[in-house]
Write a protein that holds these residues in place. Structure first.
Motif, PDB file in Angstrom:
ATOM      1  N   LYS A  63      14.226   6.617   4.698  1.00 15.58           N
ATOM      2  CA  LYS A  63      14.275   6.456   3.235  1.00 15.58           C
ATOM      3  C   LYS A  63      13.889   5.042   2.832  1.00 15.58           C
ATOM      4  O   LYS A  63      13.131   4.842   1.874  1.00 15.58           O
ATOM      5  CB  LYS A  63      15.668   6.796   2.700  1.00 15.58           C
ATOM      6  N   GLN A  64      14.411   4.055   3.566  1.00 16.68           N
ATOM      7  CA  GLN A  64      14.065   2.659   3.267  1.00 16.68           C
ATOM      8  C   GLN A  64      12.569   2.436   3.471  1.00 16.68           C
ATOM      9  O   GLN A  64      11.916   1.786   2.648  1.00 16.68           O
ATOM     10  CB  GLN A  64      14.859   1.713   4.173  1.00 16.68           C
ATOM     11  N   ALA A  65      12.054   2.969   4.555  1.00 17.61           N
ATOM     12  CA  ALA A  65      10.625   2.814   4.853  1.00 17.61           C
ATOM     13  C   ALA A  65       9.778   3.474   3.767  1.00 17.61           C
ATOM     14  O   ALA A  65       8.779   2.901   3.313  1.00 17.61           O
ATOM     15  CB  ALA A  65      10.306   3.413   6.222  1.00 17.61           C
ATOM     16  N   GLN A  66      10.190   4.651   3.348  1.00 19.66           N
ATOM     17  CA  GLN A  66       9.435   5.375   2.328  1.00 19.66           C
ATOM     18  C   GLN A  66       9.358   4.568   1.029  1.00 19.66           C
ATOM     19  O   GLN A  66       8.302   4.475   0.402  1.00 19.66           O
ATOM     20  CB  GLN A  66      10.069   6.741   2.073  1.00 19.66           C
ATOM     21  N   LYS A  67      10.465   3.957   0.629  1.00 14.06           N
ATOM     22  CA  LYS A  67      10.464   3.137  -0.598  1.00 14.06           C
ATOM     23  C   LYS A  67       9.479   1.972  -0.476  1.00 14.06           C
ATOM     24  O   LYS A  67       8.734   1.679  -1.412  1.00 14.06           O
ATOM     25  CB  LYS A  67      11.872   2.605  -0.884  1.00 14.06           C
ATOM     26  N   LEU A 113       6.877   1.832   1.503  1.00 12.94           N
ATOM     27  CA  LEU A 113       5.516   2.371   1.557  1.00 12.94           C
ATOM     28  C   LEU A 113       5.009   2.752   0.162  1.00 12.94           C
ATOM     29  O   LEU A 113       3.828   2.566  -0.145  1.00 12.94           O
ATOM     30  CB  LEU A 113       5.454   3.573   2.498  1.00 12.94           C
ATOM     31  N   LEU A 114       5.898   3.272  -0.659  1.00  9.13           N
ATOM     32  CA  LEU A 114       5.508   3.598  -2.031  1.00  9.13           C
ATOM     33  C   LEU A 114       5.115   2.326  -2.791  1.00  9.13           C
ATOM     34  O   LEU A 114       4.122   2.308  -3.517  1.00  9.13           O
ATOM     35  CB  LEU A 114       6.631   4.342  -2.759  1.00  9.13           C
ATOM     36  N   LYS A 115       5.887   1.258  -2.588  1.00  8.53           N
ATOM     37  CA  LYS A 115       5.546  -0.034  -3.208  1.00  8.53           C
ATOM     38  C   LYS A 115       4.213  -0.540  -2.679  1.00  8.53           C
ATOM     39  O   LYS A 115       3.370  -1.013  -3.444  1.00  8.53           O
ATOM     40  CB  LYS A 115       6.653  -1.064  -2.930  1.00  8.53           C
ATOM     41  N   SER A 116       4.030  -0.443  -1.383  1.00 10.44           N
ATOM     42  CA  SER A 116       2.785  -0.892  -0.764  1.00 10.44           C
ATOM     43  C   SER A 116       1.601  -0.097  -1.303  1.00 10.44           C
ATOM     44  O   SER A 116       0.542  -0.661  -1.594  1.00 10.44           O
ATOM     45  CB  SER A 116       2.885  -0.741   0.755  1.00 10.44           C
ATOM     46  N   ASN A 117       1.786   1.201  -1.461  1.00  9.46           N
ATOM     47  CA  ASN A 117       0.721   2.058  -1.976  1.00  9.46           C
ATOM     48  C   ASN A 117       0.406   1.741  -3.438  1.00  9.46           C
ATOM     49  O   ASN A 117      -0.745   1.847  -3.861  1.00  9.46           O
ATOM     50  CB  ASN A 117       1.102   3.531  -1.806  1.00  9.46           C
ATOM     51  N   ASP A 118       1.410   1.355  -4.194  1.00  8.87           N
ATOM     52  CA  ASP A 118       1.168   0.953  -5.585  1.00  8.87           C
ATOM     53  C   ASP A 118       0.354  -0.338  -5.641  1.00  8.87           C
ATOM     54  O   ASP A 118      -0.541  -0.478  -6.466  1.00  8.87           O
ATOM     55  CB  ASP A 118       2.489   0.749  -6.338  1.00  8.87           C
ATOM     56  N   LYS A 119       0.686  -1.283  -4.752  1.00  9.56           N
ATOM     57  CA  LYS A 119      -0.013  -2.576  -4.742  1.00  9.56           C
ATOM     58  C   LYS A 119      -1.435  -2.442  -4.195  1.00  9.56           C
ATOM     59  O   LYS A 119      -2.361  -3.061  -4.715  1.00  9.56           O
ATOM     60  CB  LYS A 119       0.752  -3.589  -3.881  1.00  9.56           C
ATOM     61  N   LYS A 120      -1.563  -1.673  -3.117  1.00  8.24           N
ATOM     62  CA  LYS A 120      -2.867  -1.496  -2.470  1.00  8.24           C
ATOM     63  C   LYS A 120      -3.098  -0.009  -2.233  1.00  8.24           C
ATOM     64  O   LYS A 120      -2.872   0.498  -1.133  1.00  8.24           O
ATOM     65  CB  LYS A 120      -2.904  -2.241  -1.134  1.00  8.24           C
ATOM     66  N   PRO A 121      -3.539   0.709  -3.269  1.00 11.80           N
ATOM     67  CA  PRO A 121      -3.736   2.158  -3.121  1.00 11.80           C
ATOM     68  C   PRO A 121      -4.913   2.477  -2.200  1.00 11.80           C
ATOM     69  O   PRO A 121      -5.757   1.628  -1.922  1.00 11.80           O
ATOM     70  CB  PRO A 121      -4.001   2.627  -4.546  1.00 11.80           C
ATOM     71  N   ASN A 138      -5.052   3.265   1.046  1.00 14.20           N
ATOM     72  CA  ASN A 138      -5.064   2.769   2.418  1.00 14.20           C
ATOM     73  C   ASN A 138      -4.609   3.924   3.310  1.00 14.20           C
ATOM     74  O   ASN A 138      -3.482   4.413   3.175  1.00 14.20           O
ATOM     75  CB  ASN A 138      -4.135   1.566   2.553  1.00 14.20           C
ATOM     76  N   ALA A 139      -5.476   4.364   4.196  1.00  9.06           N
ATOM     77  CA  ALA A 139      -5.180   5.537   5.023  1.00  9.06           C
ATOM     78  C   ALA A 139      -3.942   5.337   5.891  1.00  9.06           C
ATOM     79  O   ALA A 139      -3.165   6.276   6.081  1.00  9.06           O
ATOM     80  CB  ALA A 139      -6.385   5.882   5.889  1.00  9.06           C
ATOM     81  N   ASP A 140      -3.739   4.133   6.414  1.00 14.72           N
ATOM     82  CA  ASP A 140      -2.564   3.885   7.252  1.00 14.72           C
ATOM     83  C   ASP A 140      -1.270   4.018   6.443  1.00 14.72           C
ATOM     84  O   ASP A 140      -0.294   4.600   6.909  1.00 14.72           O
ATOM     85  CB  ASP A 140      -2.630   2.495   7.898  1.00 14.72           C
ATOM     86  N   THR A 141      -1.275   3.488   5.236  1.00 13.53           N
ATOM     87  CA  THR A 141      -0.099   3.615   4.367  1.00 13.53           C
ATOM     88  C   THR A 141       0.162   5.076   4.042  1.00 13.53           C
ATOM     89  O   THR A 141       1.305   5.544   4.109  1.00 13.53           O
ATOM     90  CB  THR A 141      -0.292   2.807   3.065  1.00 13.53           C
ATOM     91  N   LEU A 142      -0.889   5.807   3.708  1.00 16.85           N
ATOM     92  CA  LEU A 142      -0.733   7.230   3.377  1.00 16.85           C
ATOM     93  C   LEU A 142      -0.272   8.034   4.591  1.00 16.85           C
ATOM     94  O   LEU A 142       0.505   8.982   4.451  1.00 16.85           O
ATOM     95  CB  LEU A 142      -2.041   7.786   2.811  1.00 16.85           C
ATOM     96  N   ASN A 143      -0.707   7.644   5.775  1.00 15.40           N
ATOM     97  CA  ASN A 143      -0.247   8.290   7.003  1.00 15.40           C
ATOM     98  C   ASN A 143       1.270   8.157   7.125  1.00 15.40           C
ATOM     99  O   ASN A 143       1.981   9.145   7.338  1.00 15.40           O
ATOM    100  CB  ASN A 143      -0.940   7.665   8.217  1.00 15.40           C
ATOM    101  N   TYR A 144       1.769   6.941   6.988  1.00 13.27           N
ATOM    102  CA  TYR A 144       3.212   6.736   7.125  1.00 13.27           C
ATOM    103  C   TYR A 144       3.986   7.293   5.939  1.00 13.27           C
ATOM    104  O   TYR A 144       5.131   7.712   6.089  1.00 13.27           O
ATOM    105  CB  TYR A 144       3.530   5.263   7.357  1.00 13.27           C
ATOM    106  N   LEU A 145       3.373   7.333   4.772  1.00 14.63           N
ATOM    107  CA  LEU A 145       4.032   8.005   3.633  1.00 14.63           C
ATOM    108  C   LEU A 145       4.177   9.491   3.927  1.00 14.63           C
ATOM    109  O   LEU A 145       5.228  10.085   3.666  1.00 14.63           O
ATOM    110  CB  LEU A 145       3.230   7.807   2.345  1.00 14.63           C
ATOM    111  N   GLY A 146       3.137  10.090   4.470  1.00 16.58           N
ATOM    112  CA  GLY A 146       3.222  11.501   4.866  1.00 16.58           C
ATOM    113  C   GLY A 146       4.283  11.705   5.927  1.00 16.58           C
ATOM    114  O   GLY A 146       5.074  12.648   5.866  1.00 16.58           O
TER     115      GLY A 146
END
Length: 161
Positions: free
Chosen positions: A61-65, A67-75, A77-85
């Motif tokens: 849950k902490q990681a997901q939060k 990653l969501l912030k990271s994805n907002d800052k830098k949308p 990014n396949a690696d971020t989306l991988n870990y979000l998935g």
């Protein structure tokens, strides 16, 4: 004279310590939300393998939060989306986990991690034809992810994630 020398020595030591403390914190690079999340995921996997699922879930849950912030800052990014998935799937939301994986594949169709994890999601959700499609994409990579997914599809190995 001794007093003056002692005072100067103390002032010199004190001021250099303060300067050093001030300068060292400025030189520390800021760790990105993505890197923090990856560290949390590794910790969660360890907890999970030790059977400490409640602690693992908190880390996911902490990681997901993050990653969501990271994805907002830098949308996009396949690696971020991988870990979000991955974190979303680990938290039981297969539908949104799949959406993140598919977004990542739209950016980087041959992403090894996404293809493996999405294949595992397809196995868990009984969509073996789609899992085999992911396996075909990994076939030429000569990577561990290919053999892992192949064994999971064949039922000779259970997904550890």
């Amino acid at each position: 004279m001794k007093k003056l020398l002692s005072i100067l020595t103390i002032l010199t030591l004190t001021s250099s310590t303060v300067f050093a403390a001030g300068s060292s914190s400025d030189s520390q690079p800021k760790v990105s939300d993505y890197k923090k999340a990856v560290k949390l995921i590794k910790s969660a996997k360890k907890y999970e393998s030790d059977g400490k699922n409640d602690k693992a879930e908190k880390k996911y849950k902490q990681a997901q939060k993050l990653l969501l912030k990271s994805n907002d800052k830098k949308p996009n990014n396949a690696d971020t989306l991988n870990y979000l998935g991955f974190t979303t799937r680990k938290l039981g939301d297969f539908e949104n986990g799949e959406k993140y994986y598919l977004q990542g594949l739209a950016i980087e169709p041959n992403h090894i991690g996404i293809n493996e994890y999405l294949g595992e999601l397809y196995v868990v959700t009984n969509r073996m034809d789609l899992a085999k499609e992911r396996l075909q994409i990994l076939k030429g990579c000569s990577c561990e992810e290919y053999s892992e997914l192949k064994e999971i599809i064949e039922g000779t190995k259970k997904s550890k994630y």
